[in-house]
Structures are given as structure tokens and as C-alpha cells.
Design a protein around this motif. Structure first.
Motif, PDB file in Angstrom:
ATOM      1  N   UNK A  76       0.843  -1.191   0.000  1.00  0.00           N
ATOM      2  CA  UNK A  76       0.000   0.000   0.000  1.00  0.00           C
ATOM      3  C   UNK A  76       0.885   1.251   0.000  1.00  0.00           C
ATOM      4  N   UNK A  77       1.613   1.450   1.079  1.00  0.00           N
ATOM      5  CA  UNK A  77       2.451   2.647   1.205  1.00  0.00           C
ATOM      6  C   UNK A  77       3.479   2.743   0.078  1.00  0.00           C
ATOM      7  N   UNK A  78       4.052   1.624  -0.325  1.00  0.00           N
ATOM      8  CA  UNK A  78       5.081   1.592  -1.359  1.00  0.00           C
ATOM      9  C   UNK A  78       4.601   2.282  -2.636  1.00  0.00           C
ATOM     10  N   UNK A  79       3.329   2.064  -3.011  1.00  0.00           N
ATOM     11  CA  UNK A  79       2.793   2.613  -4.255  1.00  0.00           C
ATOM     12  C   UNK A  79       2.663   4.136  -4.212  1.00  0.00           C
ATOM     13  N   UNK A  80       2.694   4.725  -3.027  1.00  0.00           N
ATOM     14  CA  UNK A  80       2.586   6.182  -2.881  1.00  0.00           C
ATOM     15  C   UNK A  80       3.941   6.884  -2.965  1.00  0.00           C
ATOM     16  N   UNK A  81       5.015   6.106  -2.965  1.00  0.00           N
ATOM     17  CA  UNK A  81       6.360   6.686  -3.053  1.00  0.00           C
ATOM     18  C   UNK A  81       6.630   7.155  -4.486  1.00  0.00           C
ATOM     19  N   UNK A  82       7.570   8.095  -4.621  1.00  0.00           N
ATOM     20  CA  UNK A  82       8.013   8.477  -5.966  1.00  0.00           C
ATOM     21  C   UNK A  82       8.726   7.268  -6.583  1.00  0.00           C
ATOM     22  N   UNK A  83       8.856   7.285  -7.888  1.00  0.00           N
ATOM     23  CA  UNK A  83       9.532   6.162  -8.551  1.00  0.00           C
ATOM     24  C   UNK A  83      10.975   6.022  -8.094  1.00  0.00           C
ATOM     25  N   UNK A  84      11.653   7.132  -7.858  1.00  0.00           N
ATOM     26  CA  UNK A  84      13.037   7.067  -7.347  1.00  0.00           C
ATOM     27  C   UNK A  84      13.070   6.426  -5.964  1.00  0.00           C
ATOM     28  N   UNK A  85      12.108   6.783  -5.119  1.00  0.00           N
ATOM     29  CA  UNK A  85      12.040   6.188  -3.778  1.00  0.00           C
ATOM     30  C   UNK A  85      11.722   4.693  -3.873  1.00  0.00           C
ATOM     31  N   UNK A  86      10.840   4.321  -4.793  1.00  0.00           N
ATOM     32  CA  UNK A  86      10.530   2.899  -4.980  1.00  0.00           C
ATOM     33  C   UNK A  86      11.778   2.119  -5.361  1.00  0.00           C
ATOM     34  N   UNK A  87      12.560   2.652  -6.270  1.00  0.00           N
ATOM     35  CA  UNK A  87      13.801   1.988  -6.682  1.00  0.00           C
ATOM     36  C   UNK A  87      14.741   1.850  -5.498  1.00  0.00           C
TER      37      UNK A  87
END
Length: 178
Positions: A67-78
Motif C-alpha cells: 500500500x504505502x510503497x505505491x505512494x512513493x516516488x519512482x526514485x524512492x521505490x527503486x
């Protein structure tokens, strides 16, 4: 004393010998090549590489990752993906390391399904390194059961956990008391 997940394990008692080469090839890759390989595995094998036992997964156990992961920016996800692959001592890596293998596979499957949309995708000009394509070829050469066993092994080697293995009787020299 904290321990990160078993990183760079070159063999597994749970994998058949012919799958060990694929695990060894994976373990030799750097973090970004490992992520690329996981992406390519899911892209090439598609829905055949689903969570191995969908009924055995519990996505509600991983709200930080699902859930929370999907709200991160793409750079943060990486960054989070890299932390998990490296077994870093972070909240996301702890959340991942606390999951059972089927749930860990479910996390990567869900992320792969959303790649290029709500999850960072591969750069359009990405060209896989020879070591990545060789590892992918080894995985593709395995039968389905061995592919799933290998992916479980890979998934379980990621994340951070400070849970220690229980010493065996042989290691302690003590017998179990009733």
C-alpha cells in the motif's frame, strides 16, 4: 546482534543441483542487475510465475509494501527495492524480511504487475548485461517447479531480519527437554 537476510548464498539445500547454477548466477549480479533479472523473469514468464500458492498469500500482512510503497516516488521505490535486495536495515526491508516466502513472492509479483504504471518501470533504452541474459536463460531452462523453488530461494534471501536460526542439537550438544 542483528543479522541481515542471508545474502550471496551460493547454494541451497532446498534446490536441486541443476538449479544451483541459476542461483549462483543470480548471486553474482549487482543489485540493479538482480532487479533487472527479476523484472525480465516476470515479463518473459508472465502469469506462469505467480505467487506459487495464491491461497497461501496474505497481502494484508504487508501494508507497507502493498500500500504505502505505491505512494512513493519512482526514485524512492527503486531505493526501497535496492534496500530489500541488499538486506538493508530499513523499515521496508524489515517488513519484507518478516514475510514468509510465498508472501515475498507475492510482493514481487504485485510490483511486477504494476511496473511502468504505479511502480517504476525499466528505462526504455535498457539493454540487459550478458550476465543477466545468461542467468535468465538458466532460469528459463528449468522446469516450472524448479523455477518456483529458485524464485522462493531468491526471494527469501532478501530483506532484513534479526531473527536468528535456532541452534541444532549437534551445535549445542544438548538434548531437548520435555
Amino acid at each position: 546482534m542483528s543479522q541481515s537476510a542471508s545474502q550471496n548464498v551460493s547454494s541451497s539445500a532446498y534446490l536441486p543441483e541443476h538449479a544451483q547454477g541459476a542461483l549462483n548466477a543470480y548471486n553474482k549480479l549487482d543489485v540493479d542487475a538482480k532487479l533487472a533479472l527479476l523484472y525480465l523473469v516476470y515479463k518473459k514468464m508472465g502469469d506462469s510465475v505467480t505467487p506459487a500458492a495464491p491461497a497461501a498469500t496474505e497481502p494484508e500482512l504487508a501494508p507497507l509494501l502493498m500500500d504505502d510503497f505505491y505512494r512513493l516516488s519512482h526514485d524512492q521505490q527503486l531505493d526501497v527495492m535496492r534496500e530489500i535486495v541488499n538486506g538493508a536495515d530499513t523499515d521496508y526491508s524489515h517488513a519484507y524480511g518478516a514475510l514468509k516466502e510465498n508472501n515475498q513472492l507475492m510482493v514481487w509479483y504485485a510490483w511486477a504487475q504494476a511496473m511502468g504504471q504505479s511502480v517504476i518501470g525499466m528505462p526504455g533504452n535498457y539493454q540487459a548485461e550478458q550476465s543477466v541474459t545468461a542467468a535468465l536463460g538458466q532460469i528459463e531452462g528449468l522446469d516450472f517447479e524448479d523455477q518456483i523453488s529458485l524464485l522462493r530461494e531468491i526471494a527469501s534471501g532478501m530483506g532484513y531480519s534479526n531473527i536468528q536460526a535456532i541452534p541444532t542439537q549437534a551445535e549445542t550438544g544438548k538434548t531437548a527437554s520435555l
